[in-house]
Write an enzyme that holds these catalytic residues in place. Structure first.
Site, PDB file in Angstrom:
ATOM      1  N   PRO B 242      88.942  44.231  60.134  1.00  0.00           N
ATOM      2  CA  PRO B 242      89.428  44.253  58.657  1.00  0.00           C
ATOM      3  C   PRO B 242      90.030  45.543  58.285  1.00  0.00           C
ATOM      4  CG  PRO B 242      87.060  44.301  58.739  1.00  0.00           C
ATOM      5  CD  PRO B 242      87.430  44.053  60.142  1.00  0.00           C
ATOM      6  N   ASP B 413      88.595  50.728  59.654  1.00  0.00           N
ATOM      7  CA  ASP B 413      87.890  49.574  59.848  1.00  0.00           C
ATOM      8  C   ASP B 413      86.822  49.138  58.720  1.00  0.00           C
ATOM      9  OD1 ASP B 413      86.247  47.445  60.744  1.00  0.00           O
ATOM     10  OD2 ASP B 413      85.845  48.358  62.845  1.00  0.00           O
ATOM     11  N   HIS B 414      87.342  48.371  57.835  1.00  0.00           N
ATOM     12  CA  HIS B 414      86.449  48.112  56.686  1.00  0.00           C
ATOM     13  C   HIS B 414      84.799  47.722  56.864  1.00  0.00           C
ATOM     14  CE1 HIS B 414      85.629  48.555  52.368  1.00  0.00           C
ATOM     15  NE2 HIS B 414      87.050  48.277  52.034  1.00  0.00           N
ATOM     16  N   ARG B 415      84.906  47.281  58.329  1.00  0.00           N
ATOM     17  CA  ARG B 415      83.309  47.029  58.456  1.00  0.00           C
ATOM     18  C   ARG B 415      82.380  48.173  58.839  1.00  0.00           C
ATOM     19  NH1 ARG B 415      84.095  44.108  64.381  1.00  0.00           N
ATOM     20  NH2 ARG B 415      85.248  46.136  64.574  1.00  0.00           N
ATOM     21  N   ALA B 416      83.247  49.469  59.195  1.00  0.00           N
ATOM     22  CA  ALA B 416      82.322  50.425  59.356  1.00  0.00           C
ATOM     23  C   ALA B 416      82.681  51.602  58.310  1.00  0.00           C
ATOM     24  CB  ALA B 416      82.860  50.987  60.587  1.00  0.00           C
TER      25      ALA B 416
END
Lengths: 363, 441
Positions: B242, B413-416
């Site tokens: 994402p 990276d919007h996960r991180a």
């Protein structure tokens, strides 16, 4: 491989049977049928091979329990004492280990002995002589002492001789390098293979069958031999290969007749010698049928079927349409009761079931 | 002894490569460790060393030929053995490998419509859950997409027969146990034609849009190995990660002045990019959440700022790494980057030189672009896109005056990481670049 010099095996069924009133049912002379063929039984074919080879080769001697005066416990050596005298046909005490060792020593010093075991079950008493001496001596002496020894006698289940006397030893003796294991199913094969055994220099386990001694066949009068390691097609078929040795060949043929009535045509391959094994002939047949059932009187674990199945997997994997099926003596001591013996042995009803499994038919 | 030397996998993603040139010829005797050939991987040209000693007898791959990993490339002998059989076997095996790879490139069958999805298994048949030994086990990972319960069951001879006639196994009904396809099933399918593959929908042919002019003015260019890896990895990145982008505008007047001073007065060849890499490294040390990799389950943050620098190549790009950029001077960074670019352009980068960065800088400043955003270089969590320094009006002390601006865009990276992390990083980066003396400290 069959070549032009190998005579074709005669039909299994003779045109007529021996007449016990006027014709011999043992001894070494068959009934001359006048067309270059003779009618004889399995025991006569073996006796004839011994007789012919003893005439050819004065170093051949026979040792065993009751082989001379009594003409053999199963009358296989009938007439040989009269023909060759007590120096060449020798009754021994009941000492398998002793007379097998004696024969190995005789073989080392220039004779060509034939040991008769009254039954292969008794060979276990001589096991150490067979394995540690007969099969190893040539190797361990650097080739100085080949052992031209033929050990012969009935193998497999007799009628109701129970646990200790019903063993089939093809697999056991095939396991050890240095031994040739012959297991013929017909008089024709027995004679030709025994003559080959008596003309070569390796120890041979020649496995006969009490239940086949009276099996009669028309065979050539003329001399012939059959090489080791050459299978014989006992029946042609396109649907399933049945590999069978010794008495199991006859059960396989019986099963094949029954299966033909339901449209399954079986090909019956008789290796004739278990070691060396004619795996090429088996593979050739499986290339045609894509299915294989192995029938033997040995036990399942480490048996002939295990070996054939493994080699087919190695050599013909892409030709298989079904797992190789094994029909063996079930893994229990042979029961004395006739009905239980019937279920223990690889009889036709069990072969039929296995072929149906291999062909994906309902049992 | 006959040694069959197989074409090696020289990088983790390599499935095929081009044999650029042999360094040995038949008849040469080679020692283990001696260079046999140069191989173009998906990333670089690498020397291939012989794993065995012996005499070269046969070379099975021609120079400039593309070969599959594990193809037999050369046959060595130690005793001058007869190799006719080994050569025949190797050629057959190589053909099988090549055709298997071609088959694997066929597009997968369309997924079944949702309506035909298998119903949930009845409870009684459900497998027992594995005993849970941990009192507070972490939640299970998201389950993989449901696979068919098992593949086609088929006997060896049936498989061989079906393959010989190119039948579609999924359209043959197996009558053996558990639906096993046996020889008669294949014969039946052959007889009634029911399992013939539908005429191939021109799987590898260009789509309708790309009808080529017959005069040769249009061209279809197959991917080079490098292009294929870029396509695969970046598609995966964009589909899986994402992305979000945050842009910052930097007043670059001081930066441009510093560069002029260094190059004029010190005789250096410092570039704006060298200064930005140095600034990024320092900013990453201050904001370690961006100096990280992510595997979808966890984030790994690194102490060292190992900055990958995107280098454009004639057909593709590669990202060699300035390791420990935070601990190197602008001048060291500059020299290193120039060396790496030279090696990259010559195709001589070694795997260790382009694997394992913690952050990437992509600079299109030389092309004069106003701004752009980049695709994350996985498994890293962020990439910095550097545009051109432009003469633009800026506002200083309430006055609009001519100035120099630089737009920096971080894709993350919007996960991180979150927007605030990226904003804080960009703030530090801007302060460093607007006060560039800090980069020389």
């Amino acid at each position: 491989m069959l070549d032009a010099s190998t005579p074709l095996a005669p039909p299994l069924k003779p045109r007529r049977a021996l007449d016990p009133k006027s014709e011999p049912i043992n001894g070494y002379r068959g009934v001359d049928l006048g067309d270059g063929r003779q009618l004889l039984s399995m025991r006569m074919a073996i006796c004839q091979a011994l007789y012919e080879e003893m005439q050819r080769d004065p170093t051949i001697v026979i040792l065993g329990e009751e082989v001379a005066e009594y003409n053999g416990a199963y009358k296989v050596t009938k007439g040989l004492l009269d023909a060759f005298g007590p120096e060449r046909v020798i009754d021994t005490p009941i000492t398998e280990s002793g007379f097998t060792g004696l024969a190995i020593g005789a073989a080392m010093t220039g004779l060509r002995p034939v040991v008769e075991f009254m039954s292969w079950n008794f060979s276990f008493v001589a096991f150490d002589q067979i394995i540690s001496n007969a099969s190893k001596m040539c190797y361990m002496s650097g080739g100085a002492f080949p052992i031209p020894l033929v050990m012969r006698g009935p193998n497999g289940a007799g009628p109701r001789v129970s646990s200790q006397h019903s063993h089939a030893v093809e697999a056991i003796y095939s396991h050890f390098p240095g031994l040739i294991v012959v297991s013929p199913s017909t008089p024709y094969d027995a004679k030709g293979l025994l003559k080959t055994a008596l003309r070569q220099n390796n120890p041979v386990c020649f496995l006969e069958n009490e239940m086949l001694y009276s099996f009669e066949q028309e065979i050539p009068l003329a001399e012939y031999t059959i090489p080791f390691g050459v299978a014989d097609l006992k029946r042609e078929g396109r649907d399933c290969t049945i590999v069978a040795v010794n008495r199991c060949v006859h059960w396989a043929l019986e099963a094949a007749e029954e299966l033909a009535r339901e449209g399954i045509e079986c090909e019956v391959v008789d290796p004739r010698t278990v070691k060396p094994l004619d795996i090429e002939a088996i593979v050739r047949s499986v290339r045609k049928t894509n299915r294989c059932v192995v029938v033997e009187e040995c036990y399942r674990t480490g048996g002939i079927g295990a070996e054939v199945a493994a080699q087919l997997m190695e050599l013909a994997f892409d030709d298989l349409d079904a797992p190789v099926q094994r029909v063996t003596t079930t893994e229990n001591p042979m029961p004395y009761a006739a009905n239980l013996e019937h279920e223990t042995l690889p009889k036709p009803h069990r072969i039929i079931a296995a072929v149906r499994r291999a062909c994906y038919r309902s049992p | 002894m006959i040694h069959e030397l197989t074409f090696p996998a020289l990088s983790p993603t390599m499935s095929e490569g081009t044999l650029v040139a042999w360094r040995v010829k038949p008849g040469d005797s080679v020692k283990a460790g001696q260079v046999l050939a140069e191989i173009q991987t998906d990333k670089a040209i690498v020397e291939w060393e012989s794993p065995e000693s012996g005499t070269v007898r046969e070379l099975l791959i021609a120079p400039n030929q593309v070969a599959k990993v594990n193809s037999v490339a050369a046959i060595l002998t130690t005793q001058g053995e007869d190799i006719a059989e080994a050569v025949a076997r190797a050629r057959a095996a190589n053909e099988r490998l090549a055709s298997a790879a071609a088959a694997a490139q066929q597009p997968p069958a369309a997924p079944p419509p949702a309506a035909s999805a298998p119903p949930p298994a009845p409870l009684a048949a459900a497998p027992k859950p594995a005993p849970n030994f941990a009192a507070s086990a972490p939640p299970a990972a998201p389950s993989a997409p449901a696979k068919p319960a098992r593949g086609v069951r088929i006997t060896p001879v049936a498989a061989r027969l079906a393959a010989a006639h190119d039948l579609d196994l999924t359209r043959i009904r197996g009558t053996g146990p558990d639906g096993r396809i046996v020889r008669v099933d294949v014969e039946r399918a052959l007889a009634d034609g029911s399992a013939r593959r539908a005429a191939a929908p021109a799987a590898s042919a260009p789509p309708k849009l790309a009808v080529l002019r017959p005069d040769g003015a249009d061209q279809r260019v197959p991917f080079t190995p490098m292009r294929a890896v870029i396509a695969q990895r970046l598609a995966q990145s964009k589909q899986l990660i994402p992305h979000f982008a945050v842009e910052q505008i930097v007043d670059a007047a001081a930066l441009v002045a510093l560069r002029e001073q260094l190059n004029r007065l010190e005789g250096l060849r410092v570039t704006i990019n060298d200064l930005i890499v140095r600034a990024a490294a320092l900013a990453l040390r201050a904001h370690p959440r961006l100096n990280a990799t992510c595997d979808g389950q966890s984030v790994t943050r690194y102490d060292s700022a190992d900055i990958a620098v995107a280098v454009a190549l004639p057909d593709g790009l590669i990202t060699p790494i300035v390791f420990k950029a935070h601990a190197k001077s602008v001048r060291q960074i500059g020299e290193e980057i120039r060396q790496l670019v030279k090696k990259a352009q010559e195709g001589r980068l070694q795997p260790a030189e382009f694997q394992g960065g913690t952050f990437t800088v992509s600079n299109l400043g030389a092309s004069g672009v106003a701004s752009f955003s980049a695709i994350i270089n996985p498994p890293q969590v962020a990439i910095l896109a550097v545009a051109a320094i432009r003469d633009e009006p800026v506002v200083r002390q309430g006055q609009v005056v001519p100035g120099k601006t630089l737009r920096l865009t971080v894709s993350a990276d919007h996960r991180a990481v979150d927007g605030a992390d990226v904003a804080a990083f960009l703030q530090t980066l801007r302060e460093l670049l607007e006060n560039p003396a800090t980069l020389l400290a």
